[in-house]
Design a protein around this motif. Structure first.
Motif, short mmCIF file in Angstrom:
data_model
loop_
_atom_site.label_atom_id
_atom_site.label_comp_id
_atom_site.label_asym_id
_atom_site.label_seq_id
_atom_site.Cartn_x
_atom_site.Cartn_y
_atom_site.Cartn_z
N GLN A 151 0.83 -1.22 0.00
CA GLN A 151 0.00 0.00 0.00
C GLN A 151 0.86 1.26 0.00
OE1 GLN A 151 -3.29 -1.50 -0.98
NE2 GLN A 151 -3.25 0.66 -0.59
N ILE A 191 2.18 1.97 -3.50
CA ILE A 191 1.11 2.49 -4.37
C ILE A 191 0.89 3.97 -4.08
CG2 ILE A 191 -1.36 2.36 -4.94
CD1 ILE A 191 -1.12 -0.72 -4.46
N GLU A 192 0.86 4.35 -2.81
CA GLU A 192 0.70 5.76 -2.44
C GLU A 192 1.88 6.59 -2.92
OE1 GLU A 192 -0.03 5.77 1.80
OE2 GLU A 192 -1.78 4.47 1.56
N VAL A 245 1.47 7.22 -6.65
CA VAL A 245 0.48 8.27 -6.92
C VAL A 245 1.10 9.65 -6.68
CG1 VAL A 245 -1.71 9.26 -6.13
CG2 VAL A 245 -1.52 6.79 -6.48
N CYS A 274 5.55 -2.17 -14.55
CA CYS A 274 4.45 -2.55 -13.67
C CYS A 274 3.87 -3.83 -14.24
CB CYS A 274 3.41 -1.44 -13.62
SG CYS A 274 2.72 -1.03 -15.25
N GLU A 302 -4.17 -4.47 -7.77
CA GLU A 302 -4.46 -3.08 -7.38
C GLU A 302 -3.41 -2.12 -7.94
OE1 GLU A 302 -4.86 -0.34 -3.34
OE2 GLU A 302 -4.95 -2.53 -3.15
N GLY A 303 -2.14 -2.50 -7.82
CA GLY A 303 -1.07 -1.66 -8.35
C GLY A 303 -1.11 -1.55 -9.86
N GLU A 324 -3.87 0.76 -10.91
CA GLU A 324 -3.43 2.15 -10.69
C GLU A 324 -2.51 2.61 -11.82
OE1 GLU A 324 -3.39 5.79 -9.31
OE2 GLU A 324 -4.47 4.27 -8.16
N ALA A 325 -1.58 1.74 -12.21
CA ALA A 325 -0.65 2.08 -13.29
C ALA A 325 -1.39 2.27 -14.61
CB ALA A 325 0.42 1.00 -13.41
N THR A 374 -4.63 2.99 -15.16
CA THR A 374 -5.51 4.17 -15.17
C THR A 374 -4.69 5.46 -15.21
OG1 THR A 374 -5.74 4.08 -12.75
CG2 THR A 374 -7.45 3.00 -14.06
N THR A 375 -3.54 5.46 -14.56
CA THR A 375 -2.66 6.63 -14.61
C THR A 375 -2.15 6.84 -16.03
OG1 THR A 375 -2.02 6.36 -12.30
CG2 THR A 375 -0.54 7.64 -13.70
N TYR A 426 -9.26 -1.47 -17.97
CA TYR A 426 -8.72 -0.23 -17.39
C TYR A 426 -7.74 0.51 -18.29
CZ TYR A 426 -10.68 -2.09 -13.10
OH TYR A 426 -11.54 -2.59 -12.16
#
Length: 188
Positions: free
Chosen positions: A54, A57-58, A61, A79, A94-95, A98-99, A101-102, A128
């Motif tokens: 976690q 991941i933060e 971001v 990733c 989850e990671g 995030e990658a 969508t970013t 995604y």
């Protein structure tokens, strides 16, 4: 877009900085330092499946927010998903989401590490990702020509490192291939 972004680089994935013709894959905190340094080093921000938690991941971001306007911030990655590592699959997913969508939001290529999770990769990229505006590049591709053709048919690109199936560059269009060292010492 991808030709404009990555074709200028002789190495699209390394872990060694110092070569302005190579994209250096950096952990989030190091990416922020690279951005602050105003160097001419092209880089990507990684969220490697081996190390995801976690906190990472933060950090990813935050690094993306900090670096998003830096012209040397070239790509997201590496990733991805790795069924052979000890990181729980849920955290990897989850990671990776995030990658993806970013990358989609920033219109940046995604350099993907994938081990024995192809079906999940396809599912998550379809859900995604955006292969047109955030191209997917499979890094260190070593598999067969048939899988390469399937990936290219999905709109993906392949990056070949030191070890690869010699038939792949014979059968796949050159505009779908990249080269990388994936090096920690700068040498193929």
């Amino acid at each position: 877009m991808i030709s404009e972004t990555l074709r200028a680089f002789e190495d699209i994935h390394t872990h060694v900085s110092g070569n302005p013709k190579a994209v250096c894959s950096l952990p989030p905190k190091e990416a922020i330092e690279m951005c602050r340094s105003n160097s001419n080093q092209p880089y990507s921000i990684m969220l490697h499946p081996w190390y995801i938690d976690q906190e990472l991941i933060e950090e990813f971001v935050e690094a993306v927010k900090f670096c998003k306007d830096d012209p040397n911030f070239i790509a997201i990655g590496e990733c991805g998903l790795d069924s052979n590592c000890e990181t729980p699959a849920e955290l990897q997913q989850e990671g990776f989401i995030e990658a993806l969508t970013t990358a989609k939001k920033l219109h940046k290529p995604v350099i993907v590490h994938i081990v024995k999770a192809w079906d999940r990769l396809f599912q998550l990229v379809d859900q995604y990702g955006d292969v047109e505006n955030a191209p997917v590049i499979i890094h260190g591709y070593r598999k067969n020509v048939q899988m390469a053709q399937q990936l290219v048919a999905r709109g993906y690109y392949l990056s070949l490192g030191q070890k690869y199936n010699v038939d792949v560059p014979k059968m796949i269009a050159k505009d779908r291939l990249f080269h990388e060292t994936d090096s920690i010492n700068g040498v193929f």
